[in-house]
Design a protein around this motif. Structure first.
Motif, mmCIF file in Angstrom:
data_model
loop_
_atom_site.group_PDB
_atom_site.id
_atom_site.type_symbol
_atom_site.label_atom_id
_atom_site.label_comp_id
_atom_site.label_asym_id
_atom_site.label_seq_id
_atom_site.Cartn_x
_atom_site.Cartn_y
_atom_site.Cartn_z
ATOM 1 N N UNK A 41 13.942 7.968 -8.328
ATOM 2 C CA UNK A 41 12.763 8.567 -9.223
ATOM 3 C C UNK A 41 12.229 7.384 -10.074
ATOM 4 N N UNK A 42 11.152 6.920 -10.097
ATOM 5 C CA UNK A 42 10.400 5.849 -10.864
ATOM 6 C C UNK A 42 9.169 6.620 -11.356
ATOM 7 N N UNK A 43 8.692 6.123 -12.614
ATOM 8 C CA UNK A 43 7.679 6.296 -13.286
ATOM 9 C C UNK A 43 6.448 5.166 -12.827
ATOM 10 N N UNK A 44 5.548 5.554 -11.921
ATOM 11 C CA UNK A 44 4.556 4.675 -11.200
ATOM 12 C C UNK A 44 3.272 4.571 -12.061
ATOM 13 N N UNK A 45 2.891 3.267 -12.453
ATOM 14 C CA UNK A 45 1.924 3.063 -13.455
ATOM 15 C C UNK A 45 0.955 1.693 -12.872
ATOM 16 N N UNK A 46 -0.341 2.025 -13.091
ATOM 17 C CA UNK A 46 -1.344 1.095 -12.628
ATOM 18 C C UNK A 46 -1.624 0.151 -13.842
ATOM 19 N N UNK A 47 -1.092 0.249 -15.056
ATOM 20 C CA UNK A 47 -1.455 -0.488 -16.073
ATOM 21 C C UNK A 47 -3.249 -0.397 -16.491
ATOM 22 N N UNK A 48 -3.485 0.709 -16.053
ATOM 23 C CA UNK A 48 -5.237 0.941 -16.521
ATOM 24 C C UNK A 48 -4.838 2.389 -17.209
ATOM 25 N N UNK A 49 -5.193 3.418 -16.269
ATOM 26 C CA UNK A 49 -5.171 4.910 -16.692
ATOM 27 C C UNK A 49 -4.167 5.871 -15.615
ATOM 28 N N UNK A 50 -3.906 5.389 -14.583
ATOM 29 C CA UNK A 50 -3.178 6.349 -13.584
ATOM 30 C C UNK A 50 -1.728 6.142 -13.844
ATOM 31 N N UNK A 51 -0.968 7.437 -13.739
ATOM 32 C CA UNK A 51 0.489 7.292 -13.664
ATOM 33 C C UNK A 51 0.984 8.555 -12.948
ATOM 34 N N UNK A 52 2.127 8.125 -12.302
ATOM 35 C CA UNK A 52 2.544 9.451 -11.525
ATOM 36 C C UNK A 52 4.146 9.160 -11.195
ATOM 37 N N UNK A 53 4.838 10.421 -11.070
ATOM 38 C CA UNK A 53 6.280 10.090 -10.914
ATOM 39 C C UNK A 53 6.423 10.077 -9.264
ATOM 40 N N UNK A 54 7.196 9.094 -8.868
ATOM 41 C CA UNK A 54 7.431 8.844 -7.439
ATOM 42 C C UNK A 54 8.680 8.977 -6.884
ATOM 43 N N UNK A 55 8.879 9.196 -5.858
ATOM 44 C CA UNK A 55 10.187 9.316 -5.079
ATOM 45 C C UNK A 55 10.338 8.095 -3.956
ATOM 46 N N UNK A 56 11.339 7.253 -3.858
ATOM 47 C CA UNK A 56 11.168 6.138 -3.074
ATOM 48 C C UNK A 56 12.044 6.689 -1.800
ATOM 49 N N UNK A 57 11.288 5.889 -0.846
ATOM 50 C CA UNK A 57 11.487 6.237 0.593
ATOM 51 C C UNK A 57 11.411 4.755 1.241
ATOM 52 N N UNK A 58 12.029 4.660 2.486
ATOM 53 C CA UNK A 58 11.960 3.558 3.183
ATOM 54 C C UNK A 58 11.231 3.925 4.418
ATOM 55 N N UNK A 59 9.813 3.039 4.653
ATOM 56 C CA UNK A 59 8.959 3.165 5.990
ATOM 57 C C UNK A 59 9.720 2.402 6.922
ATOM 58 N N UNK A 60 10.200 3.049 7.845
ATOM 59 C CA UNK A 60 10.546 2.346 8.884
ATOM 60 C C UNK A 60 9.503 1.660 9.681
ATOM 61 N N UNK A 61 8.296 2.459 9.818
ATOM 62 C CA UNK A 61 7.140 2.128 10.503
ATOM 63 C C UNK A 61 6.777 0.787 10.089
ATOM 64 N N UNK A 62 6.544 0.489 8.642
ATOM 65 C CA UNK A 62 6.368 -0.917 8.151
ATOM 66 C C UNK A 62 7.239 -1.805 7.681
ATOM 67 N N UNK A 63 8.504 -1.211 7.558
ATOM 68 C CA UNK A 63 9.572 -1.736 7.089
ATOM 69 C C UNK A 63 9.525 -2.426 5.728
ATOM 70 N N UNK A 64 8.882 -1.260 5.038
ATOM 71 C CA UNK A 64 9.044 -1.809 3.749
ATOM 72 C C UNK A 64 9.364 -0.588 2.715
ATOM 73 N N UNK A 65 9.399 -0.590 1.509
ATOM 74 C CA UNK A 65 9.775 0.556 0.444
ATOM 75 C C UNK A 65 8.251 1.123 0.192
ATOM 76 N N UNK A 66 8.318 2.379 0.166
ATOM 77 C CA UNK A 66 7.310 3.149 -0.695
ATOM 78 C C UNK A 66 7.487 4.264 -1.364
ATOM 79 N N UNK A 67 6.526 4.869 -1.877
ATOM 80 C CA UNK A 67 7.071 6.031 -2.802
ATOM 81 C C UNK A 67 5.993 7.476 -2.502
#
Length: 74
Positions: A41-67
């Motif tokens: 779990x991470x607090x995701x922030x855009x350094x402007x006004x948006x924030x969200x609680x994120x749950x990390x997953x690995x995208x097999x399709x794109x071979x990258x980390x996503x949340x």
């Protein structure tokens, strides 16, 4: 306490998960010594006004980390 990392909420995959592959995200992960693992779990922030609680997953399709994320009031 959840660690806060920068994300670009405009950088989502087709499933609506935010990609964790921007320079700002990499910089925060390195600075905070965070290793991405499924279910983290991470607090995701855009350094402007948006924030969200994120749950990390690995995208097999794109071979990258996503949340999956849920918005929080800032």
């Amino acid at each position: 306490m959840m660690q806060k990392v920068y994300v670009d909420f405009n950088n989502c995959d087709r499933q609506g998960r935010v990609r964790l592959n921007t320079r700002g995200t990499f910089d925060d992960l390195e600075r905070l010594n965070i290793k991405l693992v499924p279910g983290l779990e991470l607090l995701l922030d855009d350094d402007e006004e948006l924030a969200a609680v994120g749950i990390v997953q690995f995208s097999e399709e794109e071979n990258i980390w996503v949340a999956t994320f849920t918005w929080v009031n800032t």
